[in-house]
Design a protein around this motif. Structure first.
Motif, short mmCIF file in Angstrom:
data_model
loop_
_atom_site.label_atom_id
_atom_site.label_comp_id
_atom_site.label_asym_id
_atom_site.label_seq_id
_atom_site.Cartn_x
_atom_site.Cartn_y
_atom_site.Cartn_z
N THR A 15 2.84 -3.91 8.03
CA THR A 15 2.43 -3.48 6.69
C THR A 15 2.94 -4.45 5.64
O THR A 15 2.20 -4.87 4.74
CB THR A 15 2.97 -2.07 6.39
OG1 THR A 15 2.47 -1.16 7.38
CG2 THR A 15 2.54 -1.60 5.01
N ASP A 35 -1.80 0.47 -5.73
CA ASP A 35 -1.86 1.92 -5.55
C ASP A 35 -1.44 2.25 -4.12
O ASP A 35 -2.15 1.92 -3.16
CB ASP A 35 -3.28 2.41 -5.82
CG ASP A 35 -3.40 3.92 -5.80
OD1 ASP A 35 -2.92 4.54 -4.83
OD2 ASP A 35 -3.98 4.49 -6.74
N GLU A 36 -0.29 2.91 -3.98
CA GLU A 36 0.23 3.15 -2.64
C GLU A 36 -0.67 4.06 -1.81
O GLU A 36 -0.81 3.86 -0.60
CB GLU A 36 1.65 3.71 -2.70
CG GLU A 36 1.80 5.03 -3.42
CD GLU A 36 3.24 5.50 -3.48
OE1 GLU A 36 3.45 6.73 -3.46
OE2 GLU A 36 4.14 4.65 -3.54
N LYS A 37 -1.32 5.02 -2.44
CA LYS A 37 -2.21 5.91 -1.69
C LYS A 37 -3.45 5.17 -1.22
O LYS A 37 -3.90 5.36 -0.09
CB LYS A 37 -2.58 7.12 -2.55
CG LYS A 37 -1.43 8.07 -2.82
CD LYS A 37 -1.89 9.28 -3.61
CE LYS A 37 -0.72 10.23 -3.86
NZ LYS A 37 -1.13 11.41 -4.66
N GLN A 38 -4.00 4.32 -2.06
CA GLN A 38 -5.17 3.54 -1.67
C GLN A 38 -4.82 2.55 -0.57
O GLN A 38 -5.57 2.37 0.39
CB GLN A 38 -5.74 2.78 -2.88
CG GLN A 38 -7.02 2.00 -2.59
CD GLN A 38 -8.16 2.89 -2.15
OE1 GLN A 38 -8.47 3.88 -2.80
NE2 GLN A 38 -8.78 2.56 -1.01
N SER A 40 -2.39 2.88 1.57
CA SER A 40 -2.15 3.68 2.76
C SER A 40 -3.45 3.94 3.49
O SER A 40 -3.54 3.82 4.72
CB SER A 40 -1.47 5.00 2.39
OG SER A 40 -1.35 5.85 3.50
N SER A 41 -4.49 4.26 2.74
CA SER A 41 -5.81 4.50 3.33
C SER A 41 -6.42 3.22 3.88
O SER A 41 -6.95 3.20 4.99
CB SER A 41 -6.73 5.12 2.27
OG SER A 41 -8.04 5.28 2.77
N GLY A 46 1.03 5.45 6.90
CA GLY A 46 1.57 6.44 5.98
C GLY A 46 2.15 5.80 4.74
O GLY A 46 2.18 4.57 4.59
N LEU A 47 2.62 6.64 3.84
CA LEU A 47 3.19 6.13 2.59
C LEU A 47 4.55 5.46 2.81
O LEU A 47 4.90 4.54 2.06
CB LEU A 47 3.34 7.29 1.59
CG LEU A 47 2.04 7.88 1.05
CD1 LEU A 47 2.34 9.06 0.13
CD2 LEU A 47 1.22 6.83 0.31
N ILE A 50 4.37 1.71 3.31
CA ILE A 50 3.95 1.08 2.06
C ILE A 50 5.12 0.96 1.10
O ILE A 50 5.36 -0.10 0.51
CB ILE A 50 2.80 1.89 1.40
CG1 ILE A 50 1.57 1.98 2.31
CG2 ILE A 50 2.44 1.29 0.04
CD1 ILE A 50 0.87 0.67 2.54
N ARG A 51 5.88 2.03 0.96
CA ARG A 51 7.02 2.02 0.05
C ARG A 51 8.11 1.08 0.52
O ARG A 51 8.75 0.39 -0.30
CB ARG A 51 7.56 3.44 -0.12
CG ARG A 51 6.59 4.35 -0.89
CD ARG A 51 6.94 5.81 -0.78
NE ARG A 51 5.98 6.64 -1.52
CZ ARG A 51 5.88 7.95 -1.38
NH1 ARG A 51 6.66 8.61 -0.51
NH2 ARG A 51 4.99 8.63 -2.09
#
Length: 219
Positions: A15, A35-38, A40-41, A46-47, A50-51
């Motif tokens: 990642t 955008d962490e959610k975008q 992630s997708s 998962g988040l 990304i974090r």
């Protein structure tokens, strides 16, 4: 727990590398929000990875994190050119010297062959990526994993500057990237000449970037 740890580490590393390359290659522009959610997708993770990647990228000076505002690709300016050059001069000149002293004859020949092939490349994007491969190979041949990691980190900052210039400015492509003075010195086992050759290359490239950014009013 122990059985899942390598998998988690591999996922986190993958990642991080994917996000790092997006930023370095300017797929994500300076100041652009991440955008962490975008993400992630997009990456199918998962988040948490990304974090974790954001934290590492912040340490790499590739992103900035603002509490309650979000994470953004780091800005780029003339000040970065000087700072990155100073770091690279110290570390990569040492790497060239160590490579001349520690690499095998076969490794030196392969490195010199890479440099000769690069000198013939005229596609600008390929120049940048092939140039990076030479720098990373020199770093690897030092047999010093700590130095290699530091060089890779700072090289990514320089690459980002080059990809920025390639995206925004007309760069003359009639002259290639010439690492042969450095690799010829490495072939001869002359550490001091190898260090001087790589220093000259880094200074020349940094001045090119500085000139291009200055013409567009970057600070």
């Amino acid at each position: 727990m122990n059985a899942t740890t390598p998998l988690r580490k591999n996922l986190a590393e993958s990642t991080y590398l994917q996000l790092r390359d997006r930023i370095v290659h300017l797929d994500v522009q300076p100041f652009e929000a991440l955008d962490e959610k975008q993400l992630s997708s997009d990456l199918g993770v998962g988040l948490a990875p990304i974090r974790d990647a954001f934290k590492r990228l912040e340490q790499d000076h590739l992103v900035v994190i603002y509490p309650r505002r979000g994470t953004f690709a780091a800005p780029v300016g003339l000040g970065d050119v000087q700072a990155v050059m100073e770091l690279r001069l110290a570390n990569e000149s040492l790497a060239a010297k160590l490579t001349a002293e520690r690499s095998s004859p076969k490794e030196r020949q392969q490195l010199h062959h890479m440099a000769c092939e690069l000198a013939e490349v005229r596609d600008k994007r390929q120049m940048i990526t092939s140039d990076a491969e030479v720098h990373l190979t020199v770093a690897a041949l030092t047999r010093n994993s700590y130095l290699k990691a530091v060089i890779e980190r700072h090289l990514n900052l320089a690459l980002r500057l080059w990809f920025l210039c390639n995206s925004n400015f007309e760069i003359p492509s009639d002259v290639g990237v010439d690492h042969t003075p450095t690799t010829e010195a490495i072939l001869a086992g002359d550490g001091e000449a190898a260090a001087a050759g790589l220093r000259a290359h880094i200074i020349h490239d940094s001045e090119q970037i500085r000139s291009l950014l200055s013409t567009q009013g970057h600070r």
